[in-house]
Motif scaffolding. Structure first.
Motif, PDB file in Angstrom:
ATOM      1  N   UNK A 145       0.814  -1.213   0.000  1.00  0.00           N
ATOM      2  CA  UNK A 145       0.000   0.000   0.000  1.00  0.00           C
ATOM      3  C   UNK A 145       0.850   1.267   0.000  1.00  0.00           C
ATOM      4  N   UNK A 146       2.085   1.194   0.460  1.00  0.00           N
ATOM      5  CA  UNK A 146       2.980   2.350   0.297  1.00  0.00           C
ATOM      6  C   UNK A 146       3.284   2.584  -1.181  1.00  0.00           C
ATOM      7  N   UNK A 147       3.507   1.492  -1.924  1.00  0.00           N
ATOM      8  CA  UNK A 147       3.724   1.638  -3.365  1.00  0.00           C
ATOM      9  C   UNK A 147       2.519   2.280  -4.038  1.00  0.00           C
ATOM     10  N   UNK A 148       1.329   1.852  -3.655  1.00  0.00           N
ATOM     11  CA  UNK A 148       0.121   2.406  -4.247  1.00  0.00           C
ATOM     12  C   UNK A 148      -0.079   3.860  -3.840  1.00  0.00           C
ATOM     13  N   UNK A 149       0.160   4.175  -2.579  1.00  0.00           N
ATOM     14  CA  UNK A 149      -0.031   5.541  -2.086  1.00  0.00           C
ATOM     15  C   UNK A 149       0.950   6.504  -2.738  1.00  0.00           C
ATOM     16  N   UNK A 150       2.140   5.997  -3.106  1.00  0.00           N
ATOM     17  CA  UNK A 150       3.178   6.839  -3.727  1.00  0.00           C
ATOM     18  C   UNK A 150       3.161   6.747  -5.244  1.00  0.00           C
ATOM     19  N   UNK A 151       2.096   6.135  -5.793  1.00  0.00           N
ATOM     20  CA  UNK A 151       1.915   6.011  -7.246  1.00  0.00           C
ATOM     21  C   UNK A 151       3.016   5.221  -7.934  1.00  0.00           C
TER      22      UNK A 151
END
Length: 232
Positions: A145-151
């Motif tokens: 979810x960090x990858x997703x939150x940081x695009x």
């Protein structure tokens, strides 16, 4: 500690757990903590959960380093032949795609064309994404979810309710589960074959817990109430 141990007068089975709230929690307050813990008690054993990355958890359970693995899809016994599936499901699981782009459709063909991330060892996603052009695999949901939150990825694949709980915990906003879910699957406990004698006892205990209404009550209290869904 590995294998069968003794504690509090009952044999202890050490089971690998890759789940998170609302299903399992560090303080053992999750839905599966309650349901599976009670089923193990009725089967005459004590449950101890340990956290491992998803792929290593299956490899270790198959090797007998731990005693089994909790909440996996059916059919893994063909790939991990030392594991026996407890034939009574513990949960119906919604496998979901999360994204900031609400225009995306929650279907495999659409998802396969995106920059997509998933957790290594989640077999349904590994199978469905085989050959897809832009796939990142990580070890845990926090990384995902960090990858997703940081695009860094456009879509993250996870379990519906655990994803919702994680985003609330981390204060992530603007990301939604796409509809419909990619898949809904029955999830099962797997035990190493040395514990084959316990399998029918666990299955019977799970059936009894459901028949008594305890399963539904715990699901309302520990899953639906925490995810904002009103039980009918």
């Amino acid at each position: 500690m590995t294998g069968l141990a003794r504690a509090a007068g009952l044999p202890v089975l050490i089971i690998n757990d890759t789940n998170a709230p609302p299903f399992t929690a560090p303080d053992q307050s999750g839905f599966l903590d309650a349901v599976v813990g009670e089923a193990f008690r009725r089967a005459g054993v004590k449950l101890k959960l340990v956290k491992l990355p998803a792929e290593r958890a299956l490899l270790n359970a198959n090797a007998g380093i731990e005693d089994g693995d909790m909440a996996r899809i059916a059919g893994l016994e063909t790939q991990y032949p030392n594991l026996i599936r407890v034939p009574e499901k513990v949960l119906d699981w919604s496998f979901a795609a999360f994204s900031r782009d609400a225009s995306l459709s929650g279907n495999w063909e659409s998802i396969r064309q995106q920059q997509v991330g998933h957790i290594r060892g989640w077999k349904i996603y590994e199978q469905q994404l085989a050959g897809a052009p832009h796939v990142l695999s990580v070890d845990d949901a926090g990384q995902l979810f960090r990858l997703l939150d940081r695009n860094r990825v456009k879509v993250a694949l996870y379990a519906r309710w655990m994803g919702e709980a994680l985003m609330r915990q981390q204060g992530i906003e603007g990301i939604h589960a796409l509809e419909p879910p990619l898949a809904t699957r029955e999830m099962f406990i797997y035990l190493h074959k040395r514990h084959a004698a316990i399998v029918p006892r666990l299955a019977a205990a799970l059936r009894a817990i459901k028949a008594e209404g305890l399963y539904d009550r715990l699901y309302r209290e520990k899953v639906l109430s925490l995810t904002g869904v009103v039980a009918k």
